[in-house]
Design a protein around this motif. Structure first.
Motif, PDB file in Angstrom:
ATOM      1  N   VAL A 185       0.831  -1.187   0.023  1.00  0.00           N
ATOM      2  CA  VAL A 185      -0.083   0.156   0.029  1.00  0.00           C
ATOM      3  C   VAL A 185       0.970   1.274   0.116  1.00  0.00           C
ATOM      4  N   GLN A 186       2.011   1.208   0.896  1.00  0.00           N
ATOM      5  CA  GLN A 186       2.670   2.414   0.963  1.00  0.00           C
ATOM      6  C   GLN A 186       3.592   2.682  -0.603  1.00  0.00           C
ATOM      7  N   ALA A 187       3.966   1.797  -1.239  1.00  0.00           N
ATOM      8  CA  ALA A 187       4.575   1.879  -2.516  1.00  0.00           C
ATOM      9  C   ALA A 187       3.343   2.524  -3.779  1.00  0.00           C
ATOM     10  N   VAL A 188       2.113   1.904  -3.388  1.00  0.00           N
ATOM     11  CA  VAL A 188       0.894   2.400  -4.308  1.00  0.00           C
ATOM     12  C   VAL A 188       0.676   3.977  -4.143  1.00  0.00           C
ATOM     13  N   VAL A 189       0.694   4.373  -2.704  1.00  0.00           N
ATOM     14  CA  VAL A 189       0.360   5.548  -2.415  1.00  0.00           C
ATOM     15  C   VAL A 189       1.697   6.533  -2.631  1.00  0.00           C
ATOM     16  N   GLU A 190       2.742   5.936  -2.699  1.00  0.00           N
ATOM     17  CA  GLU A 190       3.850   6.855  -2.972  1.00  0.00           C
ATOM     18  C   GLU A 190       4.023   7.051  -4.669  1.00  0.00           C
ATOM     19  N   ARG A 191       3.454   6.023  -5.307  1.00  0.00           N
ATOM     20  CA  ARG A 191       3.272   6.148  -6.824  1.00  0.00           C
ATOM     21  C   ARG A 191       2.138   7.273  -7.065  1.00  0.00           C
ATOM     22  N   LEU A 192       1.196   7.060  -6.377  1.00  0.00           N
ATOM     23  CA  LEU A 192      -0.172   8.038  -6.536  1.00  0.00           C
ATOM     24  C   LEU A 192       0.132   9.454  -6.200  1.00  0.00           C
ATOM     25  N   TRP A 193       0.795   9.632  -5.071  1.00  0.00           N
ATOM     26  CA  TRP A 193       0.902  10.984  -4.901  1.00  0.00           C
ATOM     27  C   TRP A 193       2.607  11.136  -4.678  1.00  0.00           C
ATOM     28  N   PRO A 194       3.421  11.300  -5.608  1.00  0.00           N
ATOM     29  CA  PRO A 194       4.865  11.440  -5.340  1.00  0.00           C
ATOM     30  C   PRO A 194       5.189  12.783  -4.440  1.00  0.00           C
ATOM     31  N   THR A 195       6.264  12.554  -3.832  1.00  0.00           N
ATOM     32  CA  THR A 195       6.545  13.833  -3.155  1.00  0.00           C
ATOM     33  C   THR A 195       7.457  14.525  -3.903  1.00  0.00           C
ATOM     34  N   SER A 196       7.465  15.748  -3.855  1.00  0.00           N
ATOM     35  CA  SER A 196       8.393  16.622  -4.551  1.00  0.00           C
ATOM     36  C   SER A 196      10.079  16.686  -4.039  1.00  0.00           C
TER      37      SER A 196
END
Length: 79
Positions: free
Chosen positions: A68-79
């Protein structure tokens, strides 16, 4: 706020889950077998016709050899 299943963000999640499946080299049938659900379950969440709760998202991510963490990181990448 509109229902999340109709939001642009949810549609991006559906697209991302499909991309992750393809990157993993899996068919919808193979993912369904890993989840022990009908293939139509995978088809419906990828098409945005079915909403996934957080527990289901966890199981889908694991079936795609992700998290889930990897999915969220790809969905909302940090700048």
């Amino acid at each position: 706020m509109e229902k999340s299943i109709y939001s642009a963000e949810y549609q991006r999640l559906c697209t991302l889950l499909r991309e992750l499946r393809l990157e993993a080299g899996l068919t919808q049938v193979q993912v369904a077998e890993r989840l022990q659900v009908p293939q139509s379950f995978v088809s419906k969440y990828e098409a945005g016709e079915r909403r996934l709760d957080v527990v289901e998202l966890h199981h889908v991510a694991m079936a795609l050899s992700s998290s889930v963490q990897a999915v969220v990181e790809r969905l909302w990448p940090t700048s």
